[in-house]
Write an enzyme that holds these catalytic residues in place. Sequence first.
Site, short mmCIF file in Angstrom:
data_model
loop_
_atom_site.label_atom_id
_atom_site.label_comp_id
_atom_site.label_asym_id
_atom_site.label_seq_id
_atom_site.Cartn_x
_atom_site.Cartn_y
_atom_site.Cartn_z
N SER A 31 110.31 -19.14 22.90
CA SER A 31 109.46 -20.13 23.57
C SER A 31 110.26 -21.03 24.51
O SER A 31 109.68 -21.91 25.15
CB SER A 31 108.73 -20.99 22.52
OG SER A 31 109.66 -21.53 21.60
N ASN A 118 109.29 -26.24 11.56
CA ASN A 118 107.82 -26.38 11.52
C ASN A 118 107.38 -27.84 11.62
O ASN A 118 106.45 -28.17 12.35
CB ASN A 118 107.27 -25.75 10.23
CG ASN A 118 107.55 -24.27 10.17
OD1 ASN A 118 108.03 -23.69 11.15
ND2 ASN A 118 107.30 -23.65 9.03
N HIS A 164 67.23 -32.79 41.65
CA HIS A 164 67.00 -31.38 41.99
C HIS A 164 67.58 -31.02 43.36
O HIS A 164 67.12 -30.09 44.01
CB HIS A 164 65.51 -31.02 41.97
CG HIS A 164 64.78 -31.51 40.76
ND1 HIS A 164 64.57 -30.74 39.65
CD2 HIS A 164 64.24 -32.73 40.48
CE1 HIS A 164 63.91 -31.44 38.73
NE2 HIS A 164 63.71 -32.66 39.21
N SER A 285 91.50 -22.97 59.04
CA SER A 285 91.29 -21.54 58.86
C SER A 285 92.25 -20.80 59.78
O SER A 285 92.52 -21.24 60.89
CB SER A 285 89.84 -21.21 59.25
OG SER A 285 89.74 -19.85 59.67
N LYS A 291 87.53 -24.88 62.03
CA LYS A 291 87.34 -25.22 60.62
C LYS A 291 88.22 -26.35 60.11
O LYS A 291 89.38 -26.45 60.48
CB LYS A 291 87.61 -23.98 59.73
CG LYS A 291 86.61 -22.86 59.85
CD LYS A 291 85.18 -23.28 59.51
CE LYS A 291 84.98 -23.55 58.04
NZ LYS A 291 85.09 -22.35 57.23
N ASN A 293 88.55 -27.46 56.22
CA ASN A 293 88.00 -27.13 54.91
C ASN A 293 88.41 -28.12 53.82
O ASN A 293 89.56 -28.55 53.78
CB ASN A 293 88.46 -25.73 54.49
CG ASN A 293 87.92 -24.66 55.42
OD1 ASN A 293 86.81 -24.78 55.94
ND2 ASN A 293 88.70 -23.62 55.64
N GLU A 298 87.74 -28.26 46.40
CA GLU A 298 87.44 -26.87 45.99
C GLU A 298 88.43 -26.38 44.93
O GLU A 298 88.04 -25.75 43.95
CB GLU A 298 87.51 -25.94 47.20
CG GLU A 298 86.35 -26.10 48.16
CD GLU A 298 86.51 -25.20 49.37
OE1 GLU A 298 85.76 -24.23 49.46
OE2 GLU A 298 87.41 -25.46 50.21
N TYR A 325 102.29 -23.05 8.42
CA TYR A 325 102.72 -22.66 9.77
C TYR A 325 102.63 -21.15 9.94
O TYR A 325 102.97 -20.37 9.06
CB TYR A 325 104.17 -23.11 10.02
CG TYR A 325 104.65 -22.72 11.41
CD1 TYR A 325 104.35 -23.50 12.52
CD2 TYR A 325 105.33 -21.52 11.63
CE1 TYR A 325 104.72 -23.12 13.79
CE2 TYR A 325 105.72 -21.13 12.90
CZ TYR A 325 105.41 -21.93 13.98
OH TYR A 325 105.79 -21.55 15.25
N LYS A 333 101.33 -24.30 23.19
CA LYS A 333 102.10 -25.08 24.16
C LYS A 333 101.75 -24.85 25.62
O LYS A 333 101.51 -25.80 26.37
CB LYS A 333 103.59 -24.82 23.96
CG LYS A 333 104.06 -25.42 22.67
CD LYS A 333 105.50 -25.19 22.38
CE LYS A 333 105.72 -25.61 20.93
NZ LYS A 333 104.86 -24.84 19.98
N1 ARG Z 1 108.97 -22.35 18.70
C1 ARG Z 1 108.23 -22.59 17.52
C2 ARG Z 1 106.86 -23.09 17.87
O1 ARG Z 1 106.69 -23.49 18.96
C3 ARG Z 1 108.92 -23.60 16.66
C4 ARG Z 1 108.65 -23.46 15.19
C5 ARG Z 1 109.21 -22.18 14.73
N2 ARG Z 1 109.15 -22.05 13.31
C6 ARG Z 1 109.43 -20.90 12.73
N3 ARG Z 1 109.35 -20.89 11.45
N4 ARG Z 1 109.65 -19.81 13.39
O2 ARG Z 1 105.95 -23.10 17.08
#
Ligand code: ARG
Length: 469
Positions: A31, A118, A164, A285, A291, A293, A298, A325, A333
């Site tokens: 992540s 977690n 309306h 445009s 134009k 716009n 939008e 978890y 995220k």
């Molecule tokens: N990158 C993980 C998340 O966003 C962090 C927690 C990870 N925990 C684990 N037991 N793998 O949720």
Amino acid sequence: MATDADNAQGKLWGGRFTEQTNQLVEAYTASIGFDQRLAEVDIEGSIAHAKMLGACGIIPDEDARTLVQGLTDLLAAAKAGRLEFRVEDEDIHMNVERLLALRVGAVAGKLHTGRSRNDQVALDMHLYTKRAAETVRQAIRTLQQALVDSAEANFDVIIPGYTHLQRAQPVLFAHHLLAYFWMLSRDADRFADVAKRADKMPLGAGALAGTTFPINRESVMQTLGFASLYENSLDAVSDRDYLVDFLSAASLLMTHLSRLSEELILWSSEEFGFIELADAYCTGSSMMPQKKNPDVPEVVRGKSGRVYGHLMGLLTVLKGLPLAYNKDLQEDKEGLFDTIETVLPALELFAGMIATLEVRRPRLQQAFARDYSNATDVADYLAAKGVPFRTAHEVVGKLVLQAIELGKPLGDLDFSVYQAASEAFESDIYERITPEAVVAARKSRGGTAPEAVRFQLELAKTVLATPGS
Ligand code: ARG
């Protein structure tokens, strides 16, 4: 002392593994590509945790000081955008821990005492969301200020009001803008509520069940400025409700912006011609030289779709998810970050666009020359003279039909036509049905008469002037 380099994986959790992680697995489950936005809050959380570990005698004071010093350096580097992350370290938490080890050595391994990723990620997300909700709330206030300013600057302008999308009754332009002010006020309140819901401290929940160490959660809560803490460790690591609240508040905010977008788009069309958006907020445009716009409204109207998508996405991630978890939760995220990065510029752009738009007064002066939006006032005139409103409605309906056939507005009908329709009409009917008179007559609280709108405008200013509003 064992370090991450001592296992085959080179991972902080590699002890029980004998094989390297498959590279696609590593890339797909990591992540760090997006949770690096949490770097600052992650380090702040770790500083609070390290201080508490020292204060509770869980690690020696000196170690706590070393950790806090190293983390403080990292925080400065994070703020300066100087931290370098690696995908092998999976997420922000393990990246920060490795960077800390590079600075302070093996003592970095003590930081994670009594903590799990977690509860750590939950803490980070609470801090991040709480702040983001406050930032969005302030950006909403800035847009509200722009609406108030434009309402004030164009206070004398009358525009057609619609139901309306058919001409209904004239209203003050200021009244129309202020309708959005109040919508946005509810949005601001909702984001204040989101900040409150995120104001709960999950750290100390451990992986799911709490910790064997004599930690002091209350002190961490105070150090980090949280109002309260989670009373159940399973709930603490599993709860993403406050994120649903954020996305839901953002969705409704985008709904409001998309409604305003639609009106700005219509109003700036040649067919309506009520306003002109500043060139700086429009694009041209590549083919049609004439134009101009209204791209900003939008795009904002279009982007409401992705924010709704993020709300649906998170609800779907959470649905049926067992405690506690699960890695699915990492999917909380990107939608949140994208929502913040969609909503904030939208609010900023709208504030600028509202501040710079011009009302096309000459066009609006002609707007009422050929419409029947004063018909209710003709009926109200009769009703005020004792004619039952239903009868008055019927009489005026027929008058409108006659006027349409004659190709005239109600104000141009001969008095004989009025007299034939009802004996209650007197010659003052004409002055009672000009757009100005029609607007001025709606003095009821919340109505569109200048004095009622002035009252409303002052209330709106009070909202903006209230400290902490
Ligand atoms: N990158 C993980 C998340 O966003 C962090 C927690 C990870 N925990 C684990 N037991 N793998 O949720």
